[in-house]
Motif scaffolding. Structure first.
Motif, short mmCIF file in Angstrom:
data_model
loop_
_atom_site.label_atom_id
_atom_site.label_comp_id
_atom_site.label_asym_id
_atom_site.label_seq_id
_atom_site.Cartn_x
_atom_site.Cartn_y
_atom_site.Cartn_z
N PHE A 16 -30.43 -3.60 11.93
CA PHE A 16 -29.64 -4.58 11.17
C PHE A 16 -28.64 -3.83 10.27
O PHE A 16 -28.69 -3.93 9.05
CB PHE A 16 -30.55 -5.50 10.36
CG PHE A 16 -31.54 -6.24 11.23
CD1 PHE A 16 -31.11 -7.14 12.18
CD2 PHE A 16 -32.91 -6.00 11.10
CE1 PHE A 16 -32.02 -7.81 13.00
CE2 PHE A 16 -33.83 -6.67 11.92
CZ PHE A 16 -33.37 -7.57 12.87
N ASN A 17 -27.73 -3.15 10.91
CA ASN A 17 -26.86 -2.17 10.25
C ASN A 17 -25.37 -2.49 10.40
O ASN A 17 -24.64 -1.68 10.99
CB ASN A 17 -27.17 -0.78 10.81
CG ASN A 17 -26.48 0.33 10.06
OD1 ASN A 17 -26.41 0.32 8.84
ND2 ASN A 17 -25.97 1.31 10.79
N PRO A 18 -24.89 -3.63 9.91
CA PRO A 18 -25.59 -4.64 9.11
C PRO A 18 -26.02 -5.84 9.96
O PRO A 18 -25.62 -5.97 11.13
CB PRO A 18 -24.50 -5.06 8.12
CG PRO A 18 -23.25 -5.04 8.96
CD PRO A 18 -23.42 -3.85 9.88
N HIS A 20 -25.80 -9.49 11.35
CA HIS A 20 -24.63 -10.34 11.59
C HIS A 20 -25.07 -11.67 12.21
O HIS A 20 -26.27 -11.89 12.46
CB HIS A 20 -23.60 -9.62 12.47
CG HIS A 20 -24.14 -9.08 13.76
ND1 HIS A 20 -24.56 -9.89 14.80
CD2 HIS A 20 -24.33 -7.80 14.19
CE1 HIS A 20 -24.97 -9.14 15.80
NE2 HIS A 20 -24.86 -7.87 15.46
N VAL A 21 -24.12 -12.56 12.43
CA VAL A 21 -24.47 -13.91 12.89
C VAL A 21 -25.11 -13.89 14.27
O VAL A 21 -25.88 -14.79 14.61
CB VAL A 21 -23.24 -14.84 12.87
CG1 VAL A 21 -22.76 -15.08 11.45
CG2 VAL A 21 -22.11 -14.30 13.74
N GLY A 22 -24.82 -12.87 15.08
CA GLY A 22 -25.48 -12.77 16.38
C GLY A 22 -26.98 -12.63 16.25
O GLY A 22 -27.75 -13.27 16.97
N HIS A 23 -27.41 -11.77 15.32
CA HIS A 23 -28.84 -11.62 15.05
C HIS A 23 -29.45 -12.94 14.59
O HIS A 23 -30.54 -13.34 15.04
CB HIS A 23 -29.08 -10.59 13.94
CG HIS A 23 -28.64 -9.20 14.26
ND1 HIS A 23 -27.88 -8.45 13.39
CD2 HIS A 23 -28.88 -8.42 15.34
CE1 HIS A 23 -27.67 -7.26 13.93
NE2 HIS A 23 -28.26 -7.21 15.10
N LEU A 24 -28.74 -13.62 13.69
CA LEU A 24 -29.28 -14.83 13.08
C LEU A 24 -29.40 -15.98 14.07
O LEU A 24 -30.35 -16.76 14.01
CB LEU A 24 -28.39 -15.25 11.91
CG LEU A 24 -28.35 -14.24 10.75
CD1 LEU A 24 -27.28 -14.62 9.75
CD2 LEU A 24 -29.70 -14.13 10.08
N ILE A 25 -28.45 -16.08 14.99
CA ILE A 25 -28.51 -17.13 16.01
C ILE A 25 -29.76 -16.96 16.88
O ILE A 25 -30.47 -17.92 17.17
CB ILE A 25 -27.24 -17.13 16.86
CG1 ILE A 25 -26.05 -17.63 16.03
CG2 ILE A 25 -27.41 -17.97 18.12
CD1 ILE A 25 -24.71 -17.45 16.71
N LEU A 64 -29.50 -6.89 2.67
CA LEU A 64 -28.57 -7.70 3.45
C LEU A 64 -29.31 -8.74 4.29
O LEU A 64 -28.87 -9.89 4.41
CB LEU A 64 -27.72 -6.80 4.35
CG LEU A 64 -26.66 -5.96 3.64
CD1 LEU A 64 -26.04 -4.95 4.61
CD2 LEU A 64 -25.58 -6.85 3.04
N VAL A 65 -30.43 -8.35 4.88
CA VAL A 65 -31.22 -9.30 5.67
C VAL A 65 -31.74 -10.41 4.76
O VAL A 65 -31.67 -11.60 5.11
CB VAL A 65 -32.39 -8.59 6.39
CG1 VAL A 65 -33.30 -9.62 7.05
CG2 VAL A 65 -31.86 -7.62 7.44
N ARG A 66 -32.23 -10.03 3.61
CA ARG A 66 -32.80 -11.03 2.69
C ARG A 66 -31.76 -12.06 2.26
O ARG A 66 -32.04 -13.27 2.25
CB ARG A 66 -33.40 -10.33 1.47
CG ARG A 66 -34.75 -9.70 1.77
CD ARG A 66 -35.27 -8.92 0.57
NE ARG A 66 -36.66 -8.50 0.80
CZ ARG A 66 -37.26 -7.52 0.13
NH1 ARG A 66 -36.59 -6.86 -0.82
NH2 ARG A 66 -38.51 -7.20 0.39
#
Length: 203
Positions: A16-18, A20-25, A64-66
């Motif tokens: 997660f570096n950083p 982004h919305v792709g991860h969150l989706i 950033l994840v939090r």
């Protein structure tokens, strides 16, 4: 007598570096459209034996994840691997989590590009024996023979965006906008902190 089944938690590992919305989706799909109760975003620590300038500090990436998932009660940030010996292996993390949370059942979340490489993982046979694996299809990648394994669940309708964290880092280093690629709280933190600017990456 309590016969309630343990809560099933999906583990989404990444640097997660950083984030982004792709991860969150992907994480939100798994948390809301499968039988998973929650998805924990497990932030992978930097390997002390591998100095990589493009990798932000562990606590920065965790923060950033939090802030990215703060408004979603079904997503959670985890720093479980920060205190574990390096390099950390998935089977060791899974074992540790099971010991700490005996009331929960854990499943792995991974992309279809990673599934064929699973036999190269440490104790992959134990992972397949004891844990379900939730796989999201990746365009252009074959899942291989493990796709039909009884412990593997394949989801081919997970929305995905062709966004890479490396592209976001390049944009930040070049002072190019990243609006809409990350959530608003993440955007504000990146802009105010100067994280991933060329000067910060040399620290």
């Amino acid at each position: 007598m309590n016969t309630r089944s343990p809560a099933k938690i999906g583990l989404f590992f990444g640097s997660f570096n950083p984030i982004h919305v792709g991860h969150l989706i992907i994480a939100n799909y798994m948390a809301t459209q499968t039988d998973l109760k929650e998805v924990w975003m497990v932030v992978s620590p930097q390997n002390p034996l591998k100095q990589k300038q493009s990798l932000a500090r562990d606590q920065d990436r965790l923060h950033l994840v939090r802030i990215a998932i703060d408004d979603n009660p079904k997503l959670r940030a985890s720093d479980i691997e920060f205190s574990m010996p390096q390099p950390s292996y998935t089977i060791d993390t899974l074992t540790y989590l099971c010991e700490r949370h005996p009331d929960k059942q854990f499943a792995l979340i991974m992309g279809g590009d990673n599934l064929p490489t699973l036999p190269k993982w440490k104790n992959h046979d134990l992972i397949l024996r004891d844990f379900e694996i939730y796989v999201y299809q990746r365009l252009g990648y074959e899942l291989g023979e493990l796709a039909t394994h009884p412990q593997v669940k394949v989801f081919d309708q997970v929305p995905q965006m062709q966004i890479s964290a490396s592209y976001i880092r390049e944009c930040l280093a070049a002072d190019l906008p990243i609006q809409y690629l990350v959530t608003e709280p993440v955007l504000k933190y990146l802009e105010s902190s100067g994280l991933y600017k060329k000067s910060r990456l040399k620290e």
